[in-house]
Design a protein around this motif. Structure first.
Motif, short mmCIF file in Angstrom:
data_model
loop_
_atom_site.label_atom_id
_atom_site.label_comp_id
_atom_site.label_asym_id
_atom_site.label_seq_id
_atom_site.Cartn_x
_atom_site.Cartn_y
_atom_site.Cartn_z
N ASP A 451 0.83 -1.20 0.00
CA ASP A 451 0.00 0.00 0.00
C ASP A 451 0.87 1.25 0.00
O ASP A 451 1.85 1.35 0.76
N ALA A 514 -0.68 -9.66 7.58
CA ALA A 514 -1.14 -8.31 7.93
C ALA A 514 -0.65 -7.91 9.31
O ALA A 514 -0.22 -6.77 9.53
N LEU A 517 3.08 -7.19 9.22
CA LEU A 517 3.41 -5.91 8.59
C LEU A 517 2.98 -4.71 9.41
O LEU A 517 3.30 -3.57 9.05
N ALA A 518 2.25 -4.94 10.47
CA ALA A 518 1.80 -3.84 11.31
C ALA A 518 2.97 -3.14 12.00
O ALA A 518 2.89 -1.96 12.36
N SER A 531 1.89 -1.61 5.18
CA SER A 531 0.70 -2.44 5.05
C SER A 531 0.64 -2.94 3.62
O SER A 531 1.36 -2.45 2.75
N ALA A 532 -0.22 -3.92 3.37
CA ALA A 532 -0.34 -4.48 2.04
C ALA A 532 -1.77 -4.94 1.82
O ALA A 532 -2.49 -5.30 2.76
N SER A 533 -2.16 -4.94 0.58
CA SER A 533 -3.47 -5.48 0.17
C SER A 533 -3.24 -6.84 -0.47
O SER A 533 -2.34 -7.00 -1.29
N LYS A 561 -7.75 -3.32 -2.11
CA LYS A 561 -7.32 -1.93 -2.11
C LYS A 561 -8.53 -0.99 -2.07
O LYS A 561 -8.55 0.00 -1.33
N ARG A 565 -7.56 -0.87 1.74
CA ARG A 565 -6.18 -1.33 1.86
C ARG A 565 -5.94 -2.00 3.20
O ARG A 565 -6.82 -2.07 4.05
N SER A 566 -4.73 -2.52 3.37
CA SER A 566 -4.32 -3.21 4.59
C SER A 566 -5.31 -4.31 4.97
O SER A 566 -5.64 -4.49 6.14
N THR A 567 -5.79 -5.02 3.94
CA THR A 567 -6.74 -6.11 4.20
C THR A 567 -6.59 -7.14 3.10
O THR A 567 -5.74 -7.01 2.21
N HIS A 568 -7.43 -8.17 3.13
CA HIS A 568 -7.39 -9.19 2.08
C HIS A 568 -8.81 -9.49 1.61
O HIS A 568 -9.78 -9.23 2.30
#
Length: 861
Positions: A451, A514, A517-518, A531-533, A561, A565-568
């Motif tokens: 993200d 997730a 990556l926090a 964070s990442a999607s 996204k 974002r920051s979710t799946h």
């Protein structure tokens, strides 16, 4: 005196008859220097008849030995000039004798011209033979040497005296000479066969090996009988035998032969040209472990026993040579202390000595060892040293070539930055996982996209972005299972392959990632939030082919996204529609650019001090015949993503300049137009030149154009971007920092950059009247900008209260809906006329002019 008066008449008839038949010329001279006897042989030599010389002075024969005062005894080969002027070589001898009580001198002469010529020819042949670099041996039919040249002495070390009379076979043949081939060749020649050639291993005086090419022929007499055997020997040790090793390696590499087979071929060839050695080539890996590469004459169990042994100071010859990087010779394995733990197996197969040489790469690393084993305790010969010298270089070349090709192959299937499998390798891994998937199981595929990664590149530079990706890859490795596989597609996109995972299991992995990556990543002195999607698709539930499976995971990631974002997200059928819409939008954008379907709208910028127009900001707009109005917030990021943003930026500059020029030509004075450009535009070193051409095309001064850039464009470490900015500033075109205060600006750096204008981001406008924090930031920006001699512009101004607050802060310029939204050119023209009229009315009111006068002003405007 007549001939009958000569004293020779006093000779006995028998003696006279003997002298007449003598092959040598005989001349007798008395004590008065008169010739008293001149036999027929003398007549032939001097080409004078006896009647012409008898009784005459001996000077007629032009012999110095007969001159007065000459010694009584004489023997010499002379050049004799005859009456007709011809010359011959004559062997002349003289002695004194008494005849009839008087002293006479007797001269014997023999024509040796043919012998002299033969000797000259032989001398020339000797000289030629001694000048050639090939060794010459001539033997009799019993193969005993009768002649050798100087090249033979130089090659084998034997002088002519040492060689002549000895058997050629006994002199140069040795333990590994192919006597049978040589004997067959000689036998064939003796039977009348044509000359032959053979390559032979022979030995010099010191017992050193020499490879020669022997060309053998015979000399025969007029009856065809063999009189001598002639051999011409050429040293091919270097030119052919060692070169054959090079040709072997090069051809094997060209044919893509595996390195193990190349090593075996090399060892076999070495053992052919050095029959008394057993050859071995061992590879030394980066961890310092030994692995057999070649050794076809060694038992397989012995080679297997060497595999995986670590090099060290006392690890046989090879391990020690690799450890120290220098050759190691063990002349007796049974007693050498370095061999004690390892000697049993080589001794059992009859190997008694070992000489090992390290093979080094260009950077000095020991990458292999090349070893000679011997069946008796001994040291290497000079020939062996020459072989090893060649093989060490060839081995290094072959191994480094194979390492390079392996590295190329690795790079072809692995990401350079992170070392992870790349797109090509991921496809193979996915195929393998699907093929191995049990009927009742699943393979999950997770697409991960960082993200806001672009913000990191734009604000901190690409070096920081690369470091973030490396740390992210490491953290991801730590949070996937041992059977899972992580790869990088490119940019900030990663793929996690999860064999035998269902939806619930795949979601747990996504949740764990997730959480991992926090924790912020540290980039230099900064802590960077991360964070990442993540999008997930499953085989075979969602798709049964790789391409569809990857597309579905990609679509699910975009949904993540859009969800904040920051979710799946798990793929669903509805996502296919959204993915298709996105592809359609990209295609439509490309078409719009190609067909000129984009347009610019213009939002005015107003001076706080007097309400006059400062300039306009040009904003891109897109109205599609099918899609309708597409928001810039939607198509600008899309353009950046698919590589169209630079093209849109340059189009915007050209179109804005065209419009300004048109307005000025129509009498509408717009001082300046601002155009937003992407940081990507500033990486183009030719940008300043393009701007200059555009301004010249529409006859505009440079200060009529202002380029708005984000903080990332000047915060990057790229030298090219800074050089481009300086070139633009030197051109006279202004640079404005858009959205100032929202990124990672360095004020110290800002002071040294060619910036003319700062823009306060609209996000600070909403609460500027009631939020002390927003007011403080706006105040700071105004103070910083004005302190650096820059114009400060506030955007997003929508209320009179916001305008008043900004005016009190001393903000130079404001723009926003309080005055006008961005308008198409025609609408903006009407607004500008109305605004000018309102400005004129306000001025008249301040001057207390009547409404009639005000109407007149409006009409004139």
């Amino acid at each position: 005196m007549s001939a009958s008066d000569c004293p020779t008449t006093e000779m006995p008839d028998v003696l006279r008859a003997a002298l007449a038949r003598a092959e040598d010329g005989v001349v007798i001279v008395d004590d008065a220097h008169r010739i008293t006897h001149f036999n027929p042989a003398a007549e032939r030599i001097w080409k004078l008849a006896a009647t012409e010389v008898l009784g005459r002075n001996a000077a007629v024969l032009t012999l110095k030995c007969l001159e007065a005062g000459a010694t009584a005894e004489f023997r010499e080969e002379i050049s004799l000039v005859r009456r007709d002027g011809s010359r011959i070589k004559a062997l002349v001898s003289m002695s004194s004798t008494t005849i009839g009580g008087a002293t006479h001198r007797i001269v014997f002469a023999r024509d040796v011209t043919l012998d002299a010529d033969r000797r000259v020819r032989i001398a020339l042949l000797h000289a030629v033979a001694d000048q050639t670099n090939r060794a010459v041996i001539i033997t009799d039919v019993g193969q005993n040497i009768v002649y050798v040249n100087s090249a033979f002495t130089a090659l084998f070390g034997y002088t002519s005296e040492e060689a002549v009379g000895r058997s050629a076979d006994g002199l140069v043949a040795g333990r590994h000479t192919d006597r049978k081939a040589l004997a067959n060749l000689v036998r064939r020649l003796m039977r009348g066969g044509h000359r032959g050639e053979a390559e032979l291993l022979v030995y010099d005086k010191d017992g050193e090996e020499i490879w020669v090419s022997a060309r053998i022929d015979t000399f025969r007499d007029s009856k065809g009988r063999v009189k001598h055997i002639f051999a011409l020997l050429e040293d091919i040790t270097e030119t052919k035998q060692l070169r054959s090793l090079q040709q072997l390696i090069m051809s094997a590499l060209a044919d893509e032969v595996p390195i193990g087979e190349i090593a075996d071929r090399l060892c076999r060839r070495v053992e052919e040209i050095a029959p008394d050695v057993v050859c071995s080539l061992l590879h030394v890996d980066a961890a310092g472990l030994i692995h057999p590469l070649g050794g076809p004459s060694l038992p397989e169990d012995y080679s297997r026993a060497l595999d995986g042994i670590a090099i060290g100071p006392n690890v046989g010859s090879c391990g020690t040579a690799a450890f120290y990087g220098t050759p190691v010779l063990a002349t007796d394995l049974d007693t050498d202390p370095r061999w004690q733990p390892y000697k049993a197996m080589p001794l059992a197969i009859g190997l008694r000595a070992c000489w090992s040489t390290p093979v080094k790469a260009k950077d000095g690393r020991v990458i292999a060892t090349f070893a000679f084993y011997y069946r008796e305790p001994r040291a290497p010969s000079n020939w062996h040293r020459r072989i090893v010298e060649a093989c060490v270089n060839l081995g290094a070349f072959a191994i480094e070539r194979k390492e390079a090709r392996a590295e190329i192959a690795r790079l072809a299937y692995h990401d350079i930055l992170t070392g992870l499998p790349n797109r090509a390798q991921l496809r193979h891994l996915i195929t393998t996982a699907i093929d191995a998937c049990p009927t009742s199981s699943h393979v999950a595929l997770a697409f991960l996209d960082v993200d806001h990664f672009k913000d990191v590149n734009d604000t901190l530079g690409h070096a920081a972005g690369d470091e973030l990706l490396v740390q992210l890859a490491q953290r991801l490795r730590e949070h996937i299972g041992p059977g899972d596989m992580l790869g990088r597609l490119g940019g900030d996109e990663f793929v996690i392959l999860l064999p035998q995972r269902n939806v619930e299991s795949a979601e747990r992995v996504a949740a764990d990632i997730a959480e991992a990556l926090a924790r912020p990543l540290r980039l230099g002195s900064k802590l960077m939030p991360m964070s990442a999607s993540i999008g997930i698709s499953l085989y075979p539930d969602h798709a049964t082919d790789i391409d569809t499976l990857m597309q579905q995971a990609d679509a699910a990631m975009y949904m993540a996204k859009q969800a904040g974002r920051s979710t799946h997200r798990i793929f669903s059928a509805e996502m296919n529609v959204l993915a298709e819409q996105r592809l359609a939008l990209i295609a439509a954008l490309r078409r719009a650019i190609a067909e000129g379907a984009l347009s610019l709208s213009y939002q005015p910028q107003i001076r706080s001090c007097d309400g006059a127009i400062h300039g306009v900001e040009a904003l891109a707009r897109w109205r599609d015949a099918v899609l309708g109005d597409v928001s810039p917030a939607k198509f600008i990021p899309l353009a950046e993503e698919c590589g169209l943003i630079e093209q849109i930026g340059l189009w915007s500059v050209r179109e804005a300049c065209r419009q300004i020029a048109s307005w000025r030509h129509a009498g509408l004075n717009i001082p300046c137009v601002s155009v937003n450009l992407s940081p990507i535009n500033f990486r183009n070193v030719a940008l300043a030149a393009r701007l200059k051409d555009i301004l010249a095309e529409y006859d505009l001064p440079p200060d009529a154009l202002m380029l708005e850039i984000t903080e990332g464009a000047f915060m990057q470490d790229g030298v090219a971007a800074l050089e481009t900015m300086n070139a633009i500033r030197e051109l006279g075109v202004g640079l404005s920092v858009d959205d100032f205060g929202t990124g990672y600006s360095s004020l110290s750096r800002l002071a040294h950059l060619p910036i003319r204008e700062l823009k306060i981001d609209r996000s600070f406008m909403r609460d500027i009247e009631k939020d002390p924090g927003a007011l403080a930031i706006a105040t700071a920006v105004v103070r910083v900008g004005q302190g650096l001699g820059m114009t400060v512009v506030a955007e997003g101004v929508e209320t009179e209260g916001q305008r008043r607050t900004l005016a009190e802060l001393g903000c130079d310029i404001v723009q926003g809906f309080l005055y006008s939204p961005a308008l198409p050119p025609v609408a903006f023209e009407r607004w500008l006329i109305d605004h000018c009229a309102e400005q004129a009315s306000a001025m008249l009111r301040r001057l207390d002019i009547t409404p009639a006068g005000e109407d007149a002003v409006k009409r004139s405007a």
